[in-house]
Design a protein around this motif. Structure first.
Motif, PDB file in Angstrom:
ATOM      1  N   ARG A 138     -44.630  34.799 117.813  1.00  0.00           N
ATOM      2  CA  ARG A 138     -43.993  35.706 116.866  1.00  0.00           C
ATOM      3  C   ARG A 138     -44.219  37.180 117.211  1.00  0.00           C
ATOM      4  O   ARG A 138     -43.276  37.969 117.285  1.00  0.00           O
ATOM      5  N   GLU A 180     -38.109  34.493 112.859  1.00  0.00           N
ATOM      6  CA  GLU A 180     -37.647  33.882 111.611  1.00  0.00           C
ATOM      7  C   GLU A 180     -36.603  34.733 110.892  1.00  0.00           C
ATOM      8  O   GLU A 180     -35.777  34.209 110.147  1.00  0.00           O
ATOM      9  N   LEU A 220     -35.205  28.266 111.929  1.00  0.00           N
ATOM     10  CA  LEU A 220     -36.540  27.873 112.391  1.00  0.00           C
ATOM     11  C   LEU A 220     -37.312  27.157 111.281  1.00  0.00           C
ATOM     12  O   LEU A 220     -38.005  26.172 111.542  1.00  0.00           O
ATOM     13  N   GLU A 221     -37.193  27.647 110.068  1.00  0.00           N
ATOM     14  CA  GLU A 221     -37.877  27.007 108.933  1.00  0.00           C
ATOM     15  C   GLU A 221     -37.375  25.577 108.729  1.00  0.00           C
ATOM     16  O   GLU A 221     -38.166  24.660 108.490  1.00  0.00           O
ATOM     17  N   VAL A 281     -38.837  23.285 111.400  1.00  0.00           N
ATOM     18  CA  VAL A 281     -40.230  22.917 111.094  1.00  0.00           C
ATOM     19  C   VAL A 281     -40.254  21.836 110.015  1.00  0.00           C
ATOM     20  O   VAL A 281     -40.955  20.826 110.159  1.00  0.00           O
ATOM     21  N   MET A 306     -40.087  21.156 115.124  1.00  0.00           N
ATOM     22  CA  MET A 306     -40.960  22.224 115.622  1.00  0.00           C
ATOM     23  C   MET A 306     -42.190  22.288 114.744  1.00  0.00           C
ATOM     24  O   MET A 306     -42.170  21.862 113.580  1.00  0.00           O
ATOM     25  N   SER A 307     -43.243  22.869 115.315  1.00  0.00           N
ATOM     26  CA  SER A 307     -44.421  23.180 114.521  1.00  0.00           C
ATOM     27  C   SER A 307     -44.564  24.697 114.513  1.00  0.00           C
ATOM     28  O   SER A 307     -44.079  25.377 115.420  1.00  0.00           O
ATOM     29  N   PHE A 308     -45.194  25.230 113.476  1.00  0.00           N
ATOM     30  CA  PHE A 308     -45.460  26.663 113.385  1.00  0.00           C
ATOM     31  C   PHE A 308     -46.862  26.834 112.836  1.00  0.00           C
ATOM     32  O   PHE A 308     -47.179  26.334 111.757  1.00  0.00           O
ATOM     33  N   ARG A 340     -46.962  31.005 116.342  1.00  0.00           N
ATOM     34  CA  ARG A 340     -45.970  30.581 117.320  1.00  0.00           C
ATOM     35  C   ARG A 340     -45.298  29.283 116.899  1.00  0.00           C
ATOM     36  O   ARG A 340     -45.885  28.471 116.188  1.00  0.00           O
ATOM     37  N   TRP A 341     -44.062  29.134 117.361  1.00  0.00           N
ATOM     38  CA  TRP A 341     -43.292  27.907 117.162  1.00  0.00           C
ATOM     39  C   TRP A 341     -43.368  27.105 118.449  1.00  0.00           C
ATOM     40  O   TRP A 341     -43.233  27.669 119.546  1.00  0.00           O
TER      41      TRP A 341
END
Length: 70
Positions: free
Chosen positions: A18, A30, A36-37, A40, A45-47, A51-52
C-alpha cells in the motif's frame, strides 16, 4: 501505468504494498480499485493492513482479477 504496476506486483510473492504505491502514484490501491475489498471478502486476496496478496484461490482466477486493473 497504475494498473500495470498493481497486477505486476500481485504476481509476486510480496504482493501489492500500500505505502509504496501511494507514494509513487499519489493514490492508494483501495481508493483506485474498490474491488480489492470484494476480492479479500471472496477469499481471492489477503490484506494484512500493509499489502494485498493473492491467495491460492486467487492465483487460479488471477487473469480474470487482473482485468479490473486495466
Amino acid at each position: 501505468a497504475l494498473g500495470e504496476a498493481a497486477f505486476l506486483a500481485l504476481r509476486t510473492r510480496e504482493g501489492l504494498a500500500r505505502e509504496p504505491f501511494l507514494e509513487e502514484f499519489g493514490t492508494s490501491p483501495e481508493e483506485r480499485w474498490p474491488a480489492l475489498e470484494e476480492f479479500v471478502r471472496a477469499g481471492w486476496m489477503s490484506f494484512d493492513g500493509r499489502r494485498w496478496q493473492l491467495t491460492t484461490r486467487g492465483w487460479l482466477l488471477s487473469d480474470s482479477l487482473f482485468e479490473h486493473f486495466v
